[in-house]
Design a protein around this motif. Sequence first.
Motif, PDB file in Angstrom:
ATOM      1  N   TYR A   1       0.831  -1.208   0.000  1.00  0.00           N
ATOM      2  CA  TYR A   1       0.000   0.000   0.000  1.00  0.00           C
ATOM      3  C   TYR A   1       0.868   1.262   0.000  1.00  0.00           C
ATOM      4  CZ  TYR A   1      -3.432   3.438   1.577  1.00  0.00           C
ATOM      5  OH  TYR A   1      -4.237   4.538   1.670  1.00  0.00           O
ATOM      6  N   VAL A   2       0.437   2.258  -0.758  1.00  0.00           N
ATOM      7  CA  VAL A   2       1.162   3.533  -0.818  1.00  0.00           C
ATOM      8  C   VAL A   2       0.436   4.569   0.039  1.00  0.00           C
ATOM      9  CG1 VAL A   2       2.070   5.347  -2.298  1.00  0.00           C
ATOM     10  CG2 VAL A   2       1.918   3.006  -3.159  1.00  0.00           C
ATOM     11  N   HIS A   3       1.094   5.063   1.064  1.00  0.00           N
ATOM     12  CA  HIS A   3       0.494   6.078   1.929  1.00  0.00           C
ATOM     13  C   HIS A   3       0.640   7.462   1.312  1.00  0.00           C
ATOM     14  CE1 HIS A   3       0.684   2.870   4.924  1.00  0.00           C
ATOM     15  NE2 HIS A   3      -0.158   3.576   5.638  1.00  0.00           N
ATOM     16  N   ALA A   4      -0.451   8.205   1.280  1.00  0.00           N
ATOM     17  CA  ALA A   4      -0.406   9.563   0.739  1.00  0.00           C
ATOM     18  C   ALA A   4       0.493  10.459   1.572  1.00  0.00           C
ATOM     19  CB  ALA A   4      -1.824  10.138   0.688  1.00  0.00           C
ATOM     20  N   SER A   5       0.708  10.103   2.834  1.00  0.00           N
ATOM     21  CA  SER A   5       1.493  10.956   3.737  1.00  0.00           C
ATOM     22  C   SER A   5       2.997  10.828   3.520  1.00  0.00           C
ATOM     23  CB  SER A   5       1.158  10.602   5.187  1.00  0.00           C
ATOM     24  OG  SER A   5       1.464   9.244   5.447  1.00  0.00           O
ATOM     25  N   ILE A   6       3.432   9.936   2.626  1.00  0.00           N
ATOM     26  CA  ILE A   6       4.871   9.763   2.404  1.00  0.00           C
ATOM     27  C   ILE A   6       5.523  11.089   1.989  1.00  0.00           C
ATOM     28  CG2 ILE A   6       6.554   8.757   0.797  1.00  0.00           C
ATOM     29  CD1 ILE A   6       4.970   6.148   0.931  1.00  0.00           C
ATOM     30  N   ALA A   7       4.855  11.803   1.096  1.00  0.00           N
ATOM     31  CA  ALA A   7       5.420  13.076   0.628  1.00  0.00           C
ATOM     32  C   ALA A   7       5.519  14.082   1.773  1.00  0.00           C
ATOM     33  CB  ALA A   7       4.556  13.640  -0.495  1.00  0.00           C
ATOM     34  N   HIS A   8       4.516  14.092   2.663  1.00  0.00           N
ATOM     35  CA  HIS A   8       4.538  15.013   3.800  1.00  0.00           C
ATOM     36  C   HIS A   8       5.680  14.648   4.750  1.00  0.00           C
ATOM     37  CE1 HIS A   8       0.435  14.944   2.191  1.00  0.00           C
ATOM     38  NE2 HIS A   8       0.317  16.198   2.613  1.00  0.00           N
ATOM     39  N   ALA A   9       5.877  13.347   4.935  1.00  0.00           N
ATOM     40  CA  ALA A   9       6.950  12.895   5.828  1.00  0.00           C
ATOM     41  C   ALA A   9       8.324  13.238   5.254  1.00  0.00           C
ATOM     42  CB  ALA A   9       6.834  11.387   6.060  1.00  0.00           C
ATOM     43  N   ASN A  10       8.516  12.976   3.965  1.00  0.00           N
ATOM     44  CA  ASN A  10       9.800  13.305   3.346  1.00  0.00           C
ATOM     45  C   ASN A  10      10.127  14.786   3.514  1.00  0.00           C
ATOM     46  OD1 ASN A  10      10.338  10.699   2.494  1.00  0.00           O
ATOM     47  ND2 ASN A  10       9.598  11.008   0.417  1.00  0.00           N
ATOM     48  N   GLU A  11       9.122  15.616   3.294  1.00  0.00           N
ATOM     49  CA  GLU A  11       9.332  17.060   3.429  1.00  0.00           C
ATOM     50  C   GLU A  11       9.622  17.432   4.884  1.00  0.00           C
ATOM     51  OE1 GLU A  11       9.761  21.013   2.373  1.00  0.00           O
ATOM     52  OE2 GLU A  11       9.590  19.252   1.071  1.00  0.00           O
TER      53      GLU A  11
END
Length: 933
Positions: free
Chosen positions: A74-84
């Motif tokens: 599963y791909v979490h939408a929050s990954i981009a927020h976490a990376n940032e």
Amino acid sequence: MKPPFHHLILSVSLAAAFTLSPCAMALLRAEPGHVFPPLKTEELARITSALPKEPRVKPAKPRRILVFYRTEGYVHASIAHANETFKQLGEKTGAFSVEISEDMAAFEPDNLKKFDAVLLNNTTGLKMESPAQRQALLDFVIKDGKGLIGIHAATDNFGKWPEGQALMGGSFKGHPWGAGDISAIKLDEPEHPVVKAFGGKGFWLREELYQISGPYSRDKQRVLISLDMSRPENRRDPAKIERKDNDFPVAWVKKTEAGRVFYSSFGHNPDVFMTPEIVQHFLDGIQFALGDLPADSIPSAQLVKQPVPALAPTAIVALQDIPRKPNADQYDAWLKALASYDLGGDRESVAALQDYLRYADAQGRAKGEADILPLLGAASTPYGARDTICRWLGLIGTARSVPALEKLLTEEKLANPAVYALIEIPGAEADAALMRYLEKAPDDIRPAVIGAVGRRRIVSAVPALAKLAGSTKKPEAIAALNALGAIGSAAALDALIKLHVPEDDQVTLNWAIHASAAQLVMSKNKSENDLAFNQLKTLALNNNAGSSLRVAAATAIIRSGEPQALEVVLPLLHDPDARVAANVAAVAPGIQNKDVAQVLSTAMATLTPQVQAVLVRSFATRQDATAQSIISKGLDSADADVRGAAILALGNSRDAAMVDQLIGLLAKNDNDGKAATEALKRCAAPSAGEQIRNALGKSQGPARAALLLVVADRLDALATDAAVTATTDDDDSVRGAASAALEKLAREQDLPKLIELLNTQLKANERKSLEKALLTSSRAFKDADQPAEKMQKALTGATPEGRRILIVGLASLGSPKASAALASMLQAPEVDARKEVIRALSSSRAPFVVTLLLDACKNAKEPSERILALRGYLDTVQDQQGPADTKVDLYQAAWLLAERQEEKDVIIGGLKKIGNNKSRKLLETLAPETPKA
């Protein structure tokens, strides 16, 4: 502190009802290379504003972290927020810098050397199939002393790599608490540096939270945050709950042999990365993993004194919803919007007013209460507004609100919200209103009213609750038992002890007795304290009472901390009821009495072996003189089970002397030796690894064999040379253990020696282990052509069995040189030689061999050779996990070569199992009479 209450279902704020669930969002593709949409300006601003100004401690040196976010599930939408967040967090605080990647090549040994820690950001389904990469990550943390950080889905990886799961500390087993739920969170250790961000207080959070299983244990890690299961809001359908111990960890730290691990389940919802307390928690955990933030990481179960947890507060407010700067500029407009609000309407203004009232000062709250009460009583006010006001009054209401709320108790739709508001309003007026309603409440609401009375600890309600506890209406009876336990007065305890309940209510009664007694024995009122102690003592020693009741009473006495508990426990350990004696032994470590070591160790010899074993196991988690005294008595026991429990208990010790004692027991080829082996495998003493390796170099016979199995289970790469040397030992058991150890420990440089061993006289078990060790070693090479070349050269002059193993090794590599070598061998003039290769290819199940097997089938010079090759091809296709359409093509190629009906049946069955459009169309062509899949 209020005790847990199990049957009071509090409503959450309306905001939760409008939170999107995962099902309402479009599913993201589960594959590497997903492109995340750019973060919105508002999101970037909120992330920036949530960052702390500086780190808790200055880094000892410049730190670099690999932030890895690959998803094979599963791909979490929050990954981009976490990376940032992690990028900005490092830049702003100077605690570290980051390199962000989803390329598996990042785990190559040479690349990992650049970093001080690896952070798995919502990675899912990672297989990490490369043995070299697996070993590199293990060495990175365990041997090189680096850090591993896991965020949310970091526990949803390594399904077929148990060492990886063990390194992280647990594995994902569903999320009964969904993304839209507001869950109660407790701090298991409020003072620990990694949770200091939460100010020593539990909280509520709108977040998807994981259930953890697998290698997770409080014996192995320090649990800092977990779900507050004393709050009924956290309860879920039992069918969704895997764990039976009610232990649902959220964050932990752990120490490996040289490195550190930090995991936090927070991180599914994007706004988690915009919440200051959570971001600070992440930073503190990262600094612990980097080795910059000093923090105790002794496993929770090994603590001599367990800390008092900080439970979630009464008010159900998600941490994300706490406004940082309440503002009343739009107060009149918000109030006007509330007057016309109904369910499903625009909530923006209503939510703004709610936030303002929640955090307003006393004067602002008083004004708010005065302004909304007229709306509550007005018939023209929509239901949605009145329901909302009830919930708000639970936060800001005073005695002034009680009459209006009591009137609502007669309204079917608003009775429940009114009850929940009355629970929270302080003062005798709310008590009286609930008591007046207790007897006349409708059946469907009465359990909630009973719960409210218990929650408020209304002592005068005890007689009425005792009567209701005997009700034939199950919800009422259970609620009344829990309420009596929550009240915790002497009268409530007396009423509970005198109750006779059905068997299936016994667990609730036991809990209620314990909860009630726990409050009394810890109260400052000495007369009540003494009364409760004597009541519990009488019950615990009453042979005519039920076993579970007696154990509950004894447990309450022990947990009170009273030194006199020892006087009660001692006769119970000798009780003729084996269940009572064993269960009391299990909780005996809680006794706080300076004489407990002398008294219990002296009594050991007079106890039954069963109770002795339980006592030893239960004291094993205590790292003090009392535990050592009891364990020592267990070691002297004539009973094998008691001795075994004591030996295993030594494995919990962090004392180097205990490690040597365990090593000394290994020479015994009996249950004691087996128990010592298991204890050493999990021994956490700082010097254990070095002591075990030193002993391995000096030992022989059974002790040496046992130590080889120990270093293998501990994945001690520093012991690999000793394992290689032991493969030529004169002792059969040592050689077998050495070969088994190399299955896990073999390295790249061990391949020549392993190949050499293949041509020696081997027993069946040694040959099987060396075959696996050969594969482990060959997969450690960066370039798979290198081991392929070595194996190909070794084929010349190899024994028949050694030749078979080398061919299997080549078939498992899949490199260009391995493929070329195997293709050449398939051209051998002797049919038996060709069949030998076909069998090896078939057993490997490697994806690349399908082409070789298909060619072998096409070029077969004898029917038996063709049948063997096609069978291996079909078996390999069936096991493949690639795209369904590719699999259909592979079956179609086989059909052209299938001559026998049984081969065609296998192909038809495989196509049916795929069941997509392409497979159905092919079935219609190949076997038109076949029923549709």
